[in-house]
Design an enzyme around this catalytic site. Structure first.
Site, PDB file in Angstrom:
ATOM      1  CB  CYS A  74      -0.932   0.084   1.199  1.00 42.06           C
ATOM      2  SG  CYS A  74      -1.935  -1.382   1.410  1.00 42.06           S
ATOM      3  NE  ARG A  83       5.556   2.843  -1.143  1.00 49.35           N
ATOM      4  CZ  ARG A  83       6.081   2.493   0.028  1.00 49.35           C
ATOM      5  NH1 ARG A  83       5.391   1.776   0.880  1.00 49.35           N
ATOM      6  NH2 ARG A  83       7.283   2.882   0.361  1.00 49.35           N
ATOM      7  CG  ASN A 121       2.224   0.403   3.865  1.00 53.51           C
ATOM      8  OD1 ASN A 121       1.908  -0.764   3.616  1.00 53.51           O
ATOM      9  ND2 ASN A 121       3.468   0.848   3.778  1.00 53.51           N
ATOM     10  CE  LYS A 154      10.388  -2.819  -9.394  1.00 54.81           C
ATOM     11  NZ  LYS A 154      10.973  -4.073  -9.923  1.00 54.81           N
TER      12      LYS A 154
HETATM   13  O1  M6R Z   1      12.882  -4.386  -3.722  1.00 56.70           O
HETATM   14  P1  M6R Z   1      13.509  -5.703  -3.393  1.00 56.70           P
HETATM   15  O2  M6R Z   1      14.646  -6.036  -4.296  1.00 56.70           O
HETATM   16  O3  M6R Z   1      13.876  -5.849  -1.951  1.00 56.70           O
HETATM   17  O4  M6R Z   1      12.362  -6.754  -3.692  1.00 56.70           O
HETATM   18  C1  M6R Z   1      12.525  -8.108  -3.372  1.00 56.70           C
HETATM   19  C2  M6R Z   1      11.485  -8.955  -4.064  1.00 56.70           C
HETATM   20  O5  M6R Z   1      10.210  -8.601  -3.645  1.00 56.70           O
HETATM   21  C3  M6R Z   1      11.565  -8.829  -5.597  1.00 56.70           C
HETATM   22  O6  M6R Z   1      12.825  -9.126  -6.078  1.00 56.70           O
HETATM   23  C4  M6R Z   1      10.531  -9.769  -6.264  1.00 56.70           C
HETATM   24  O7  M6R Z   1      10.874 -11.091  -6.028  1.00 56.70           O
HETATM   25  C5  M6R Z   1      10.444  -9.453  -7.762  1.00 56.70           C
HETATM   26  N1  M6R Z   1       9.089  -9.172  -8.122  1.00 56.70           N
HETATM   27  C6  M6R Z   1      10.917 -10.558  -8.629  1.00 56.70           C
HETATM   28  O8  M6R Z   1      10.872 -10.219  -9.980  1.00 56.70           O
END
Ligand code: M6R
Length: 606
Positions: free
Chosen positions: A2, A27, A98, A601
């Site tokens: 969120c 988010r 959030n 993301k």
């Molecule tokens: O922002 P971060 O690199 O910490 O995120 C970690 C994971 O959530 C992220 O890599 C996720 O696995 C991706 N969607 C994979 O493509």
């Protein structure tokens, strides 16, 4: 996850809130909503799906009010529909949230007992009613203090009050929150990025703090309600512009940007004239470090696993890797001579942040490998190695993965050379090979046609497997993750040598299996494992490198050949066809490539 936003201004705020919500969609994108104060009451408009849906509503276009809050949601409690969308409001109070309230069931029982009526299935709604209840006897500051005390779990909150026409409250525990300052208006946002089009003057709330945002000033409070002073940071005012250019999706653009990612990383960290590595202001002496623990989630965890192979090859350090959500709850034995490295694109991933926080509380050495340098993980780590790949919009991480593994490879080389574990000659050779890598990536990016053609077979299959050994194993995991998250096809990444210990039972006639077998030390062993799956009917897509030596195997369905380099660097090249396979497969299925279902993301809840 969120995203939240709040604006207290003397001008109407709804259009600006909508624009900021668009920036926060990374988010969560299940639903969106906005509430403003107007004419002595709270107006609330919410809709299911993207911010675009909310924007299209004629109600929003005509929405009045100079004080407002907005929200994009990634559902934790309750379906992603407009009833569960935030803000949640009583007659007197409206809240965006959030995080997760862990004791919401108990609190709800108590509040229902007091006569409060609930409309949604969310945990957030208890906050609205608790504040409403506390306001019966307390002033604003005391009611907030009392409410926050009753909440278990994590939150970033934005709150407006019917009877307070010049006030937004922000509060934080666990989930990040920033305050921004403008001309005769002030803001609240999940991060500085959401506020960037309005201001570059930012204050970050620390855990337990809350604030009162008025048009002309902001007051900050610690958990016990004591007034505190906080620093105003001046961030870069440059606003990055991004569009898809000629690409259909951000992901396609980001895949193609990878040579630039590598060039940027090399420019930043490699001293090309002296064939050395620049890691400036490294805060520790090399003899203070005898082991490294690398921590991340999802793709970032795969980067850690990749790095383990390199650290073991290039240094005498002990190397451990960990998934952040596991690390944070295990009984870790913290060691003074360990360097804890936190890998994250966003720098806001809740589990990775919690693991970092645990290390900080135990006085450990902490280093962040992140893309967003203004993020919580970057701000709070002792040392930061930025990835420099530019904003990554696609939910599936592509260029950030290559950026992360580049920096981790460079770090392994540097520590290996400082520890005198690598001979000078080998070190220089490896640096020279690295300088050639962007060109090799460019060539690999042109292998489109074959990948497009094979992607249909993956789409028709019930499931698929990705196999590799050694340096190729983490890439097999990453390839499977990309296919799962974009095409919703079951895909398993496996060490090729493990197949006969169980997963071989899954192989049936026509099942697509990707085998990663560059000509490295593991090549012959992987080819044997490949033959075992072919013998059981698998359709093997072999990804290897160009070589004059023939591949000694029959019945390979398709072969893709990447360029040849030193064996440390094959993982970079092998990644490209796998990213493209996932992309084309999702494209053919007509799925939302940049925003796959159920995902976000930045994963800011645990
Ligand atoms: O922002 P971060 O690199 O910490 O995120 C970690 C994971 O959530 C992220 O890599 C996720 O696995 C991706 N969607 C994979 O493509």
């Amino acid at each position: 996850m969120c995203g939240i936003i709040g604006i207290n201004s003397s001008k109407p705020v709804s259009a600006t809130i909508i624009n900021s919500l668009k920036k926060l969609e990374y988010r969560g994108y299940d639903s969106a909503g906005i509430a403003t104060l107007y004419d002595g009451s709270i107006n609330e408009i919410k809709s299911e799906g993207r911010v675009d849906n909310l924007e299209k509503s004629s109600l929003v276009k005509n929405m009045e009010g100079t004080v407002g809050i907005g929200h994009v949601r990634w559902a934790t409690h309750g379906l992603p529909n407009s009833i569960n969308a935030h803000p949640h409001s009583s007659q007197n109070v409206s809240v965006v949230h959030n995080g997760i309230i862990e004791n919401s069931t108990l609190l709800k029982k108590f509040l229902v007992g007091k006569g409060h009526k609930f409309k949604s299935q969310t945990d957030t709604e208890v906050i609205v009613h608790l504040i409403t209840e506390n306001l019966k006897t307390e002033n604003i500051v005391d009611s907030i203090k009392k409410t926050l005390k009753s909440l278990h779990g994590s939150f970033a909150l934005g709150i407006i009050f019917k009877d307070e026409p010049d006030l937004i409250v922000g509060a934080r525990r666990g989930s990040p929150l920033a305050v921004g300052y403008g001309p005769n208006e002030n803001y609240l946002g999940s991060d500085s990025y959401a506020l960037k089009s309005m201001t570059n003057k930012i204050t970050y709330l620390n855990d337990g703090e809350f604030c009162i945002i008025k048009k002309d000033h902001v007051e900050f409070f610690s958990e016990d309600g004591t007034k505190i002073n906080k620093k105003v940071l001046e961030l870069s005012s440059e606003e990055e512009k991004y569009d898809k250019g000629d690409f259909k999706h951000f992901m396609a653009k980001e895949i193609e940007e990878q040579p630039i990612t590598l060039k940027n990383g090399i420019k930043e960290y490699i001293d090309t004239s002296n064939n050395d590595i620049n890691i400036h202001n490294f805060p520790w002496k090399i003899n203070e470090i005898s082991s490294v623990t690398l921590i991340g989630c999802g793709t970032a965890y795969h980067s850690c696993l990749m790095a383990k192979y390199w650290f073991e090859e290039l240094t005498s350090l002990d190397v451990n890797i960990d998934i952040a959500s596991e690390f944070r709850y295990r009984k870790n034995r913290f060691k003074k001579d360990t360097l804890y490295v936190f890998v994250s694109q966003s720098g806001e991933t809740a589990d990775t942040y919690a693991a970092l926080d645990l290390c900080i509380k135990n006085n450990m050495k902490t280093c962040a490998v992140v893309n967003v340098i203004e993020s919580s993980i970057a701000r709070d780590s002792e040392f930061v190695l930025p990835i420099h790949c530019g904003t990554e919009i696609g939910v599936a991480s592509t260029k950030a993965f290559l950026g992360q593994i580049l920096i981790l490879y460079i770090l392994a080389l540097k520590l290996g050379s400082l520890k005198k574990d690598i001979e000078k000659k080998t070190f220089i050779e490896k640096i020279n090979d690295l300088k050639e890598l962007p060109k090799l990536i460019e060539k690999t990016l042109s292998l489109d046609n074959k990948i497009q053609a094979v992607s249909s077979t993956f789409n028709e299959a019930k499931g698929s497997m990705f196999l590799g050994r050694g340096f190729s194993f983490p890439i097999a995991l990453e390839g499977a993750l990309k296919l799962k998250e974009l095409s919703y096809i079951h895909a398993e990444g496996y060490p090729a040598g493990e197949m006969k210990h169980g997963p071989l039972a899954l192989i049936e006639e026509g099942m697509p299996v990707v085998v990663l077998a560059p000509r490295d030390d593991y090549y012959k062993k992987t080819i044997s494992n490949m033959q075992e799956v072919i013998a059981r009917g698998a359709k093997v897509l072999l990804i290897t490198n160009k070589s004059k030596d023939e591949i000694v195997s029959e019945n390979i369905w398709e072969t893709i050949e990447v360029e040849t380099t030193n064996e440390d660097l094959f993982p970079f090249l092998l990644t490209i066809p796998l990213q493209k396979l996932a992309y084309y497969s999702a494209l053919k299925k007509g799925f939302d490539i940049d925003k796959p279902r159920n995902l976000a993301k930045s994963v800011t809840v645990e």
